[in-house]
Every structure is written in structure tokens, then in C-alpha cells.
Design an enzyme around this catalytic site. Structure first.
Site, PDB file in Angstrom:
ATOM      1  CB  CYS A  43      55.570  17.199  31.113  1.00  0.00           C
ATOM      2  SG  CYS A  43      57.076  18.081  31.594  1.00  0.00           S
ATOM      3  NE  ARG A  95      60.961  18.720  35.754  1.00  0.00           N
ATOM      4  CZ  ARG A  95      61.891  19.239  36.554  1.00  0.00           C
ATOM      5  NH1 ARG A  95      62.139  18.669  37.726  1.00  0.00           N
ATOM      6  NH2 ARG A  95      62.565  20.308  36.186  1.00  0.00           N
ATOM      7  CB  ILE A  99      63.747  20.293  29.010  1.00  0.00           C
ATOM      8  CG1 ILE A  99      63.095  19.033  28.419  1.00  0.00           C
ATOM      9  CG2 ILE A  99      64.550  21.034  27.942  1.00  0.00           C
ATOM     10  CD1 ILE A  99      64.055  18.034  27.836  1.00  0.00           C
ATOM     11  CG  LEU A 100      64.188  24.850  30.262  1.00  0.00           C
ATOM     12  CD1 LEU A 100      63.239  26.002  29.975  1.00  0.00           C
ATOM     13  CD2 LEU A 100      65.615  25.229  29.892  1.00  0.00           C
ATOM     14  CG  ASN A 152      53.222  18.711  27.306  1.00  0.00           C
ATOM     15  OD1 ASN A 152      54.432  18.617  27.172  1.00  0.00           O
ATOM     16  ND2 ASN A 152      52.367  18.224  26.416  1.00  0.00           N
ATOM     17  N   GLY A 153      55.363  21.496  27.841  1.00  0.00           N
ATOM     18  CA  GLY A 153      55.883  22.347  26.778  1.00  0.00           C
ATOM     19  C   GLY A 153      57.110  23.128  27.198  1.00  0.00           C
ATOM     20  CD  GLU A 154      60.897  23.029  27.440  1.00  0.00           C
ATOM     21  OE1 GLU A 154      61.151  24.014  28.169  1.00  0.00           O
ATOM     22  OE2 GLU A 154      61.101  21.852  27.781  1.00  0.00           O
ATOM     23  CB  ILE A 157      65.940   7.494   9.259  1.00  0.00           C
ATOM     24  CG1 ILE A 157      65.867   7.472  10.779  1.00  0.00           C
ATOM     25  CG2 ILE A 157      65.533   6.136   8.704  1.00  0.00           C
ATOM     26  CD1 ILE A 157      66.673   6.372  11.427  1.00  0.00           C
TER      27      ILE A 157
END
Length: 642
Positions: A2, A50, A53-54, A76-78, A299
Site C-alpha cells: 500500500c 490499498r 493482498i490479504l 504498508n506491508g505484510e 527478462i
């Protein structure tokens, strides 16, 4: 993943449309939804964009209020272990109820019951947190242990601003655009602006592992809840006589646990795969316990020297991943250059930012989360400097003097010819995919008089940045030794510790975060699980560096999953052919940015030095690609933001 932002006013009231404008500049970090909250006194406002993700429902929306209504958070994060933390909370507080399944709600419950500092110490994850205490009318900002997620802050006149990037802070009428010339000098030297500096005088980066506390009275306090240097003092090395197989198995289990925890997601997930040791090991672990083929992305380039796709393809085929590779042309890579100032809203010049953006864009076409191998080199001795610097430094001074004079006399083409002649008799540890750069580094090492000078020379892209930048205070010039708080470590470990604290945070993680978030992709780094980091620091050095090669123990683990012949090759950089591009397709663009009027009118750089660097490069007298690229990136950034 986020975007977060907000402000405190020491006097006056917040205008909602101003806060909305700040939030809108972070839509790329969170395109799924956004929200704002302003307190009753209208002197504090907080915003959030936002990337779901969860818990994709509205129960995961932010800013989010705690159950007792004391706290409001923008996160912001997990937090990968948040479900385990919920179980711990329920054991201690059986009547505790949750409205949804987001980690943000878990964080608020932790803070409500245990306080912020204790909660952070229990969390495994990557994060930047803004927490408003309604009772105390106090803001707390926090950043994860390794700085995976960014946080900028600073007072501007009567307001304290904070944000995931500089964009929302700059998006106000009172922002002071004065350049910090010391920060500029460090940028020219390292290709990034080291924390806590930013390119602007009045704005700073929050250090990793740190909590900042501030109120409307302009009082700022810092609390360090975790640091690598303290970890190195508090841990004991595993006995090097212990059974090697058991140690390898223990580390393998730690990596597996970290990967499994970071696969937690309610959206499609994948991984970057270069075909190198770190990313191949992460992908191997992801595929190990998966019932379906995981998504992997690479790549490719037509130029063999810069193309890792052929190696990644073989690894992917062996592991049976759902592999996607995209070969891009030189023009496609060069077309991203004008985007750099917007993606990295302060100067950032690690040229691998270009392919990193491309692989992020490729991954985002199929997944919303991608795991990477970042951190493996710094933790397990992967960079050549860890095992080569001590050897080069200990060469007798007369030999180093003669060697330096000889290398300095040769042109880049002659250096390449010299390397080609010597390569058949050199050990594999000295083989290089970029020999000109490495021979130039060796020449610089020969001029050094201390271990610190050797390290600083190896991590610097420019050795006369204080001469290039005009009116530069050069606050870092007096530094001539390793920090005292890591003096108990050996030479190799000092380098690794500093790399984790500086290069990893300010270059590698910044590069990946900005590139990935510009296309709304979340990235995760399993090697940076702090239990895994602590285990790695406990390992004796010979489990990392052995027989002149790094990452010994990681190779032992990887060989269980992938044949050695697929990964046993010299380390490649994830870069672009800057040297030749500056003499060819980028020459016109570069000369426009470096012309005398542009340089002298701004008053940032010494034009005579810049002209000499450019002339020497164009004539192939010297390869000045890195310092020129740093200067060009700043000039390009300046033309957009100033």
C-alpha cells in the site's frame, strides 16, 4: 502492499482536498481503494491507498481503527506470522474477537494489548506503519528491520509530513525544494542517497528497525527496537566443528519455513527467477510444497553478456515451473529511462533499475505478489569483495604500486585483452562477466592504505564526488574507519554488516520496491526473515566463504534440487550496457543534459570535471559509465522535479 501518508499541523486546520491530493500521488502503490481520516481538531490527517493482498473485503480497508477506538493506523506491508500472533493473543485474551482476516487488524490488536514496541518485536514481515494515538494526540512511525518498506518524514513550516514516497510530501504548496548538497555528493559517490538523508534538506528517511514519535509541539523522539549490530554482539557463533550436514539441514528448514510463510496470499503469487543461486533456491522451495507449478518470471536480452534468461529457462524447466520469459530490445529498455525520475522520486542510479522495472511489469501481468532472492548475497558472502578484498589488500605495497601504475596506463580495450590472456590461468573465483569494472576496482584497491579504504573504494562508483559537487559540506569526509559498533567482527563480516545496513536497504530494496510498486506489484524477500538472519549470523564464516567462493552453504542446499552444472557459473550483474550506450544511442540525450549551460546555470556540478569525464569516456580513454550515469540521472531528475 500500500501507500501511506499524512500530516500534523502545529497550528491551523487541515484541508481535506490537500490530503486527498497527497493520497492521489500514491495510487500506483494501492490502486484497489483509498481512504482518509481527519481528527476532530482537524490538526492531524492520515491517508491510505490499498493494494489488496490479504482479506480482500472491506474489513481490510484503511485507515483502520482499533477496537477500543484509541488508535488509527495506516499500514504498508505484510506480517507473515500474523495468524500465529492472533493465536497468542487469543490465549492471553480469550474474549478477543476479530472482524476480518487482515494482518492490519492483527497489528492493531497487538498494539492495543501489548504496545507498539513489543508488538514490532513479535512481527515477522516487511512494513511501514503510521499510528495515531487519539488519547495522547501523538503520531508514531515505524519501519521494518531491514527497510524493505520506505518511510519519509519532516517538518515543513508548521506541518509534519510523512509518506511512503516523497511524492505526497512534495504535493503541498509549502514544500521547500532546497537540495542537500551533502546528500547529492553521497548520491554521486554511491548511486543512491544513503539514509537518513534524502535529496532535500528538510526531509529524512526513517532508519530501519526504528520507531519515531512526534506531536504537534514538534517534539521528536526515536526508539531503536532492533539492529543488526546489536544482534552480532548478542549471538554466539555455531561451533565450526559441528556436523556440517546437520547445519545445512537446519538452514534448509529455516529457508523453507520463511518461503512457506511468505506464500501467504489471497491473490496469485509468483517469483523472479534469474537462474542464479539465490532466486533459484527460493523458487525451488516454493515449488517443493506446491501442488501446482508456481509462476516464475525472467527478462532476457539479445546481448549475451547481460542475458540471464537462458540460465533461468533451464532452471525453470528442471523445476517444472510455469515460466514466463520476455526478451526485450535495446529500444524497449532505453524507453524506460525518461520514466526513472517519476518511479524514483529522488535521484537513484543503479542501472539495474531498468530491467527490474521490466521484470516487475512482466510479473504483474499474471500475479500480484512476487518473491525474490534479495538478501542472499549480503547474508551468505555472495559478493566478490568479501573474499577478494582481504587478498588484494595484503599484497605487498611495492607490488600494488607497480600493478596500479600498469593498470592505470592501459585503456579499457587493453584491459579486456589483458583479462582474456590471463583468464585461462586464473582460478574460477577470479573469473568475471565484467572484467573491465573488476580490474578498475583492483587498481583502486592498490591505492588504499586501510581495510576501510578498501571497502569504501569497492562500494563507491565515484571517488572524487566531493570535487564534482560545488559548495559541498562533505560531512562524510572525515570517516576513515568501520563504525565502532561492529569493531568486534572480522573484516569480511564488517563488510557484510555494512552492506546489509546500507547497500541492501538504500539500493537493492529501494530499487525493487519502487520499480515493483510503480506497476502495483508486491515483492517479498524470504532471506530477510529475521529468524533466518539471526541463524545466518551465527554461522562460522567458512560456512559462507570457502575456497575463494561465496555462498558455500546455499550451494550445498541448492544442489539437492538443481544440478550443479545449471548454476555453477561466474556471478552476473542484472545490468545494461551503459558504457557503449553512452557512446552510441544515448549520446545525444546525454550531451544535452551535460552541456555547459545546463551544468553551470544550476550550480550543482563543476563543469570542467564533468566535461573531462565525458570526453575521456567518448574517446574510450577511460570507462566513466557509472559516474556519468549518476550525473545524468540527477540532471534528468532535476529537470522534472525542480
Amino acid at each position: 502492499m500500500c501507500g501511506i501518508t499524512g500530516l500534523i499541523l502545529s497550528d491551523g486546520v487541515i484541508q481535506k482536498h490537500n490530503l486527498s491530493n497527497m493520497i492521489s500521488s500514491l495510487n500506483h502503490r494501492g490502486p484497489d481503494s483509498n481512504g482518509i481520516w481527519i481528527n476532530e481538531n482537524q490538526n492531524f490527517g492520515i491517508g491510505h491507498t490499498r493494494l489488496s493482498i490479504l482479506d480482500l473485503s472491506r474489513a481490510g480497508s484503511q485507515p483502520m481503527h482499533s477496537k477500543n477506538n484509541r488508535y488509527i493506523i495506516s499500514f504498508n506491508g505484510e506480517i507473515y506470522n500474523h495468524l500465529d500472533i492472533r493465536l497468542d493473543l487469543k490465549k492471553e485474551y480469550p474474549n478477543l474477537e476479530f472482524s476480518g482476516s487482515s494482518d492490519t487488524e492483527t497489528i492493531l490488536a497487538c498494539i492495543e494489548k501489548w504496545g507498539l514496541s513489543k508488538s514490532l518485536k513479535k512481527m515477522k514481515g516487511m512494513f511501514a506503519i503510521a499510528l495515531w494515538d487519539k488519547k495522547k494526540e501523538e503520531l508514531k512511525l515505524a519501519r521494518d528491520r531491514f527497510g524493505e518498506k520506505p518511510m519519509y518524514y519532516g517538518w515543513i513550516k508548521n506541518a509534519f509530513y510523512f509518506g511512503s514516497e516523497l511524492k505526497p510530501i512534495k504535493n503541498n504548496p509549502y514544500f521547500n525544494l532546497e537540495i542537500d548538497r551533502n546528500a547529492l555528493t553521497q548520491f554521486i559517490k554511491y548511486s543512491y542517497v544513503p539514509q537518513p538523508l534524502t535529496i532535500y534538506k528538510n526531509i529524512k528517511k526513517l532508519k530501519p528497525g526504528t520507531i519515531l514519535k512526534v506531536n504537534a509541539k514538534k517534539n521528536i523522539l526515536f526508539e531503536e527496537y532492533w539492529s543488526l549490530s546489536n544482534l552480532t554482539k548478542s549471538t554466539s557463533k555455531i561451533n565450526s566443528n559441528l556436523n556440517e550436514n546437520n547445519t545445512i539441514l537446519n538452514l534448509e528448514q529455516k529457508i523453507q519455513e520463511s518461503v512457506e510463510s511468505q506464500k501467504l496470499s489471497d491473490v496469485p503469487i509468483g517469483a523472479f527467477l534469474s537462474g542464479g543461486i539465490d532466486s533459484s533456491l527460493i523458487v525451488s522451495m516454493m515449488q517443493l510444497n506446491s501442488n501446482t507449478s508456481i509462476n516464475s518470471f525472467t527478462i532476457g536480452f539479445d546481448q549475451k553478456l547481460y542475458n540471464e534468461a537462458r540460465f533461468a529457462s533451464k532452471v525453470a524447466k528442471h523445476l517444472k515451473t510455469n515460466h514466463t520469459e520476455l526478451y526485450v530490445s535495446e529500444n524497449e529498455v532505453r524507453n524506460i529511462i525518461p520514466m526513472i525520475p517519476n518511479i524514483y522520486d529522488e535521484p537513484f542510479a543503479d542501472s539495474s533499475q531498468l530491467p527490474t522495472y521490466l521484470v516487475s511489469e512482466l510479473a504483474r501481468s499474471k500475479v500480484k505478489v512476487a518473491l525474490s532472492g534479495d538478501g542472499g548475497d549480503e547474508l551468505f558472502g555472495g559478493y566478490n569483495r568479501y573474499f577478494q578484498a582481504p587478498k588484494w589488500y595484503n599484497i605487498p605495497k611495492p607490488v600494488k604500486f607497480i600493478g596500479s601504475e600498469v593498470l592505470n596506463f592501459l585503456s579499457p580495450n587493453q584491459l579486456q585483452i589483458l583479462y582474456n590472456i590471463l583468464k585461462p590461468i586464473l582460478p574460477k573465483s577470479l573469473h568475471s562477466s565484467n572484467p573491465i569494472n573488476h580490474l578498475t576496482k583492483i587498481m583502486d584497491i592498490f591505492k588504499c592504505n586501510s581495510e576501510w579504504e578498501v571497502y569504501d573504494s569497492l562500494v563507491s562508483l565515484c571517488h572524487n564526488s566531493s570535487d564534482i559537487v560545488i559548495n559541498n559540506p562533505d560531512l562524510f569526509k572525515s570517516k576513515d574507519n568501520f563504525p565502532i559498533n561492529i569493531s568486534h567482527l572480522n573484516y569480511e563480516e564488517k563488510m557484510m554488516c555494512l552492506d546489509i545496513s546500507t547497500y541492501l536497504t538504500d539500493d537493492i530494496l529501494c530499487k525493487v520496491d519502487r520499480a515493483a510498486m510503480s506497476v502495483s506489484l508486491e515483492t517479498r524477500a524470504p532471506f530477510l526473515d529475521y529468524d533466518l538472519v539471526e541463524f545466518a549470523w551465527n554461522l562460522p564464516l567458512n560456512f559462507k566463504i570457502r575456497n575463494g567462493e561465496g555462498k558455500w552453504i546455499l550451494k550445498k542446499i541448492l544442489n539437492k534440487y538443481i544440478p550443479n552444472k545449471l548454476i555453477n557459473r561466474p556471478k552476473m550483474g542484472f545490468g545494461i550496457p551503459l558504457e557503449t550506450w553512452l557512446r552510441g544511442p544515448l549520446r545525444e540525450w546525454a550531451e544535452l543534459l551535460l552541456n555547459k549551460k545546463n551544468i553551470t546555470d544550476d550550480g550543482f556540478f563543476n563543469y570542467d570535471i564533468v566535461k573531462t569525464l565525458w570526453d575521456d569516456h567518448i574517446s574510450e580513454k577511460k570507462n566513466n559509465q557509472y559516474v556519468l550515469w549518476n550525473i545524468l540521472v540527477f540532471q534528468s531528475w532535476k529537470s522534472k522535479w525542480l
